[in-house]
Design a protein around this motif. Sequence first.
Motif, mmCIF file in Angstrom:
data_model
loop_
_atom_site.group_PDB
_atom_site.id
_atom_site.type_symbol
_atom_site.label_atom_id
_atom_site.label_comp_id
_atom_site.label_asym_id
_atom_site.label_seq_id
_atom_site.Cartn_x
_atom_site.Cartn_y
_atom_site.Cartn_z
ATOM 1 N N LYS A 1 0.837 -1.209 0.000
ATOM 2 C CA LYS A 1 0.000 0.000 0.000
ATOM 3 C C LYS A 1 0.867 1.251 0.000
ATOM 4 O O LYS A 1 0.573 2.236 -0.688
ATOM 5 N N LEU A 2 1.955 1.229 0.807
ATOM 6 C CA LEU A 2 2.861 2.383 0.835
ATOM 7 C C LEU A 2 3.507 2.612 -0.533
ATOM 8 O O LEU A 2 3.702 3.755 -0.962
ATOM 9 N N LEU A 3 3.839 1.523 -1.207
ATOM 10 C CA LEU A 3 4.480 1.620 -2.524
ATOM 11 C C LEU A 3 3.479 1.853 -3.652
ATOM 12 O O LEU A 3 3.871 2.121 -4.800
ATOM 13 N N GLU A 4 2.181 1.704 -3.300
ATOM 14 C CA GLU A 4 1.092 1.879 -4.272
ATOM 15 C C GLU A 4 1.231 0.908 -5.436
ATOM 16 O O GLU A 4 1.092 1.271 -6.619
ATOM 17 N N ILE A 5 1.535 -0.368 -5.105
ATOM 18 C CA ILE A 5 1.604 -1.432 -6.110
ATOM 19 C C ILE A 5 0.838 -2.636 -5.574
ATOM 20 O O ILE A 5 0.636 -2.753 -4.360
ATOM 21 N N PRO A 6 0.390 -3.566 -6.431
ATOM 22 C CA PRO A 6 -0.297 -4.761 -5.954
ATOM 23 C C PRO A 6 0.619 -5.619 -5.084
ATOM 24 O O PRO A 6 1.847 -5.640 -5.274
ATOM 25 N N ARG A 7 0.021 -6.336 -4.149
ATOM 26 C CA ARG A 7 0.789 -7.203 -3.257
ATOM 27 C C ARG A 7 1.569 -8.243 -4.060
ATOM 28 O O ARG A 7 2.730 -8.546 -3.750
ATOM 29 N N GLN A 8 0.945 -8.793 -5.118
ATOM 30 C CA GLN A 8 1.606 -9.814 -5.923
ATOM 31 C C GLN A 8 2.865 -9.261 -6.607
ATOM 32 O O GLN A 8 3.877 -9.949 -6.734
ATOM 33 N N THR A 9 2.788 -8.001 -7.042
ATOM 34 C CA THR A 9 3.948 -7.376 -7.689
ATOM 35 C C THR A 9 5.104 -7.245 -6.709
ATOM 36 O O THR A 9 6.265 -7.510 -7.049
ATOM 37 N N LEU A 10 4.778 -6.838 -5.466
ATOM 38 C CA LEU A 10 5.814 -6.701 -4.453
ATOM 39 C C LEU A 10 6.452 -8.053 -4.142
ATOM 40 O O LEU A 10 7.678 -8.162 -4.034
ATOM 41 N N GLN A 11 5.613 -9.090 -4.028
ATOM 42 C CA GLN A 11 6.153 -10.415 -3.746
ATOM 43 C C GLN A 11 7.068 -10.890 -4.877
ATOM 44 O O GLN A 11 8.109 -11.506 -4.636
ATOM 45 N N TYR A 12 6.690 -10.596 -6.116
ATOM 46 C CA TYR A 12 7.506 -10.978 -7.271
ATOM 47 C C TYR A 12 8.869 -10.273 -7.213
ATOM 48 O O TYR A 12 9.929 -10.881 -7.427
ATOM 49 N N LYS A 13 8.842 -8.959 -6.906
ATOM 50 C CA LYS A 13 10.088 -8.176 -6.857
ATOM 51 C C LYS A 13 10.991 -8.681 -5.727
ATOM 52 O O LYS A 13 12.234 -8.692 -5.856
ATOM 53 N N LEU A 14 10.382 -9.062 -4.600
ATOM 54 C CA LEU A 14 11.185 -9.583 -3.481
ATOM 55 C C LEU A 14 11.838 -10.918 -3.840
ATOM 56 O O LEU A 14 13.004 -11.153 -3.485
ATOM 57 N N LYS A 15 11.124 -11.766 -4.518
ATOM 58 C CA LYS A 15 11.686 -13.044 -4.953
ATOM 59 C C LYS A 15 12.805 -12.840 -5.963
ATOM 60 O O LYS A 15 13.837 -13.512 -5.942
#
Length: 460
Positions: free
Chosen positions: A444-458
């Motif tokens: 939410k802070l990054l204003e991106i979908p949760r799935q996108t954040l998880q992908y970037k972290l992986k």
Amino acid sequence: MLTALTQEVLTAILKGIDEGIHVVNTEGVTIFYNEVAAIHDGMDIKEVQGKHLLEAFPSLTEESSTLLKVIKSGKPIYNQTQIYMNLHGTRIDTMNTTLPIFLEDKIIGAVEIAKDYSRMKLLAERLLDLQKGLNKGSKKKAVKQVTYTFNELLTVNPAFQNLKDEAKKLAKSDAPILVYGESGTGKELFVQGVHHESHRSDEAFIAQNCAAIPETLLESILFGTAKGSYTGAVDRKGLFELADGGTLFLDELHTMPIELQAKLLRVLEDGMIRRVGSSQSISVNVRVIAAMNVSPSKALQEQTLRADLYYRLNVFTFSLIPLRNRTEDILFLTEHFIEEFNQKLQKNINGLEKKLELFFMNYQWPGNVRELKHSIEYMMNVCEAKQLRYEDLPSLLKHLPCTGTSNKGEVENLSLRKNIGRLEKELIRNALELSEGNINQAAKLLEIPRQTLQYKLKKS
């Protein structure tokens, strides 16, 4: 058994120690008693040496004497206060660590290392008198204790600016606050900003570093003392009473003894304090702001912070972003500090040479803004050119690898792809720190979908 030479050497060592040393055998008879212990106890060595402990100190019993307890149990006692009368009727206060002495698994005596608790209490009173003197007088004098506002907490980092904006809103509340940040990130400046924005801004602001006071004194410093609680004690206010109506800032909370954290929790729950040695409760109206330079999760894991106290303080929590994670602030703050020292030193330094600028941007700044400011202050004093140069760095920094200063490094430093990737990682790291690892909140802070954040972290 000990040889005569060994005994002489041991006696010489014990006599030279700047703490009270008292050794008894299994019968409770004193076999060694140094001059420091004699001064603490108000006795002559000959009045104790060779005498049974209860003969020299008739007010003690087998139950109250730490030395006799240790001989009986064979177990050490650490940092225990002991109050007793000496042979002349004088009351003595000491802080003792008492250890059993074993020889081939058989107990042969006990040794007590004593500190003069009365003198430590006197130190506590003097500290309180000093703090009271700072608070004495009009409300305007109390206001002067707050030097900084949020305006002095300079940043162009969006996440840090959002943190400041949020703190301004929450400052209006009376709820306790917990601030976490590495050394040099500006915790006290941030806390003073909160106090300045609160409705308590005209009242006292008192700061106390919990690690700066011996833990045996901290309770007296915080809660005050009652007359008669120890030799020469008088009714004296502690920091909670001195801060009544205002803000009490407790820095390095995780260094506070666990037992004292329990008492702090009770104050946060009911607003009542009790002076040391008193049975009377006193109501105080104080906003507590605590800070730590280790993460709450680490403090909880290492059991240096009570979980119930953490959850009580965790109404509002702020995690100050280290300088290495807000790189846009490095040159911004550098320009500010250069201008500040130009005025103080009557110089006209104009920025950084390119080699030094690249070093600043690549250095990790473990001491954060404090380290940056002190480094620039040093350089401003030694610089004889129109710009700060790499050669002007403090010697400890000058010997570090100067990454990114070659021609190849300069080209790489301008790479759009690499810089965007680095910025993305920094923003994700900041969001995770602010959300304490919560993926949904970070997204939410990054204003991106949760799935996108998880992908970037992986991917990283």
